[in-house]
Write a protein that holds these residues in place. Structure first.
Motif, PDB file in Angstrom:
ATOM      1  N   LEU A   1       5.258  34.356  41.375  1.00  0.00           N
ATOM      2  CA  LEU A   1       6.268  34.378  42.444  1.00  0.00           C
ATOM      3  C   LEU A   1       6.413  33.040  43.185  1.00  0.00           C
ATOM      4  CD1 LEU A   1       5.499  37.902  43.971  1.00  0.00           C
ATOM      5  CD2 LEU A   1       7.195  37.308  42.225  1.00  0.00           C
ATOM      6  N   HIS A   2       5.694  32.021  42.777  1.00  0.00           N
ATOM      7  CA  HIS A   2       5.630  30.800  43.602  1.00  0.00           C
ATOM      8  C   HIS A   2       6.993  30.137  43.802  1.00  0.00           C
ATOM      9  CE1 HIS A   2       5.659  28.727  39.705  1.00  0.00           C
ATOM     10  NE2 HIS A   2       5.921  27.607  40.348  1.00  0.00           N
ATOM     11  N   ASP A   3       7.915  30.359  42.858  1.00  0.00           N
ATOM     12  CA  ASP A   3       9.244  29.744  42.985  1.00  0.00           C
ATOM     13  C   ASP A   3      10.346  30.755  43.273  1.00  0.00           C
ATOM     14  OD1 ASP A   3       8.469  27.095  42.685  1.00  0.00           O
ATOM     15  OD2 ASP A   3       8.795  27.078  40.510  1.00  0.00           O
ATOM     16  N   ILE A   4       9.973  31.959  43.718  1.00  0.00           N
ATOM     17  CA  ILE A   4      10.986  32.998  43.951  1.00  0.00           C
ATOM     18  C   ILE A   4      11.977  32.565  45.035  1.00  0.00           C
ATOM     19  CG2 ILE A   4       9.650  34.309  45.677  1.00  0.00           C
ATOM     20  CD1 ILE A   4      10.746  36.876  44.325  1.00  0.00           C
TER      21      ILE A   4
ATOM     22  N   ASN B   1      13.525  24.541  50.934  1.00  0.00           N
ATOM     23  CA  ASN B   1      12.144  24.854  51.357  1.00  0.00           C
ATOM     24  C   ASN B   1      11.595  26.050  50.579  1.00  0.00           C
ATOM     25  OD1 ASN B   1      13.783  26.794  52.547  1.00  0.00           O
ATOM     26  ND2 ASN B   1      12.438  27.036  54.321  1.00  0.00           N
ATOM     27  N   HIS B   2      11.782  26.041  49.254  1.00  0.00           N
ATOM     28  CA  HIS B   2      11.466  27.246  48.477  1.00  0.00           C
ATOM     29  C   HIS B   2      10.027  27.742  48.613  1.00  0.00           C
ATOM     30  CE1 HIS B   2      10.065  24.338  45.396  1.00  0.00           C
ATOM     31  NE2 HIS B   2       9.347  25.342  44.935  1.00  0.00           N
ATOM     32  N   PRO B   3       9.017  26.868  48.800  1.00  0.00           N
ATOM     33  CA  PRO B   3       7.662  27.429  48.921  1.00  0.00           C
ATOM     34  C   PRO B   3       7.494  28.330  50.161  1.00  0.00           C
ATOM     35  CG  PRO B   3       7.558  25.081  48.396  1.00  0.00           C
ATOM     36  CD  PRO B   3       8.974  25.380  48.788  1.00  0.00           C
TER      37      PRO B   3
ATOM     38  N   ASN C   1       2.191  25.426  50.041  1.00  0.00           N
ATOM     39  CA  ASN C   1       2.169  23.958  49.989  1.00  0.00           C
ATOM     40  C   ASN C   1       2.327  23.384  48.591  1.00  0.00           C
ATOM     41  OD1 ASN C   1       1.612  23.199  52.881  1.00  0.00           O
ATOM     42  ND2 ASN C   1       0.004  24.706  52.509  1.00  0.00           N
ATOM     43  N   HIS C   2       2.620  24.232  47.604  1.00  0.00           N
ATOM     44  CA  HIS C   2       2.655  23.718  46.236  1.00  0.00           C
ATOM     45  C   HIS C   2       3.772  22.681  46.041  1.00  0.00           C
ATOM     46  CE1 HIS C   2       5.941  26.643  45.332  1.00  0.00           C
ATOM     47  NE2 HIS C   2       6.259  25.771  44.403  1.00  0.00           N
ATOM     48  N   GLY C   3       4.807  22.734  46.867  1.00  0.00           N
ATOM     49  CA  GLY C   3       5.917  21.795  46.699  1.00  0.00           C
ATOM     50  C   GLY C   3       5.469  20.346  46.814  1.00  0.00           C
TER      51      GLY C   3
ATOM     52  N   TYR D   1      -1.092  24.709  35.800  1.00  0.00           N
ATOM     53  CA  TYR D   1      -0.131  25.785  35.524  1.00  0.00           C
ATOM     54  C   TYR D   1       1.311  25.421  35.866  1.00  0.00           C
ATOM     55  CZ  TYR D   1      -4.748  27.907  35.918  1.00  0.00           C
ATOM     56  OH  TYR D   1      -6.092  28.151  35.796  1.00  0.00           O
ATOM     57  N   ASP D   2       1.555  24.939  37.075  1.00  0.00           N
ATOM     58  CA  ASP D   2       2.944  24.757  37.532  1.00  0.00           C
ATOM     59  C   ASP D   2       3.634  23.603  36.814  1.00  0.00           C
ATOM     60  OD1 ASP D   2       5.277  25.045  38.957  1.00  0.00           O
ATOM     61  OD2 ASP D   2       4.429  24.607  40.923  1.00  0.00           O
ATOM     62  N   GLN D   3       3.054  22.395  36.874  1.00  0.00           N
ATOM     63  CA  GLN D   3       3.727  21.248  36.226  1.00  0.00           C
ATOM     64  C   GLN D   3       3.690  21.382  34.705  1.00  0.00           C
ATOM     65  OE1 GLN D   3       2.554  18.398  34.345  1.00  0.00           O
ATOM     66  NE2 GLN D   3       0.524  19.354  34.087  1.00  0.00           N
TER      67      GLN D   3
HETATM   68 FE   LIG Z   1       7.987  25.220  43.306  1.00  0.00          FE
END
Ligand SMILES: [Fe+2]
Ligand SMILES: [Fe+2]
Length: 200
Positions: A86-89, A97-99, A120-122, A159-161
């Motif tokens: 869900l991190h980018d929902i 400001n998606h995070p 804070n992942h952004g 995971y994310d990048q």
């Molecule tokens: Fe993101």
């Protein structure tokens, strides 16, 4: 009332200051039933990312599935995997400001460190591309004293990048649905939770 027989009932007040216990019993029962559908509503919203490429090699739903699949296959626990999913929902409603959007949705249901990671992942993800947009790729360094710095850096790195590979075989959304249901069925932090009776 516990059987949900209030389906067609409505509170009688015109202003909240006129509300009665009976009114609020009706509303509380509706709320209890409505809240059970939260995981499904969240998943429906996540599906809005399907087909949304934004120029990336994979669409935003596939990126989400790939992030969660990589975390799951790496042995992360269920709550972490749901955060990864869900991190980018917030990409649909929080373009700037998606995070924050993902963090707000997850806040009642996850640990402080997982919440911090999502919120804070952004800035941490920016380590991998901000220089191409004229931004500071080391923006994450403003968090260097946080106890959650390493957790968030690792999330983005592993995971994310890493989740933009069109050839990666991600699990489908259905695979994660029971996990989302379980995590969203156990609120931990909310002003709407009653304190437990210590004598009970
Ligand atoms: Fe993101
Ligand atoms: Fe992402």
């Amino acid at each position: 009332m516990a059987d949900g027989s209030v389906a067609g009932e409505r509170a009688q007040f015109r202003e909240m200051m006129e509300g009665t216990q009976e009114d609020w019993n009706i509303i509380a029962e509706h709320s209890r039933i409505f809240n059970k559908g939260l995981a499904k509503r969240v998943l429906d919203h996540l599906r809005l990312l399907d087909g949304d490429y934004g120029g990336f090699p994979v669409d935003r739903l596939e990126h989400s599935l790939q992030t969660a699949t990589r975390a799951h296959r790496d042995g992360r626990d269920e709550e972490y995997v749901v955060c990864a999913l869900l991190h980018d929902i917030g990409d649909t409603l929080g373009s700037m400001n998606h995070p924050d959007v993902a963090a707000a949705i997850l806040k009642p249901f996850v640990s402080e460190e997982n919440l911090w990671m999502v919120a804070n992942h952004g800035a941490f993800q920016g380590y991998y591309f901000f220089e191409y947009l004229g931004l500071d790729k080391n923006m994450r360094e403003k968090f260097k004293d946080s106890p959650h710095y390493q957790r968030c850096a690792e999330f983005c790195h592993k995971y994310d990048q890493a989740a933009f590979d069109p050839d990666y075989e991600s699990e489908p959304l259905e695979f994660f649905e029971p996990m989302v249901e379980r995590v969203f069925s156990k609120p931990k932090n909310s002003m709407y939770l009653r304190k437990k009776d210590p004598s009970a």
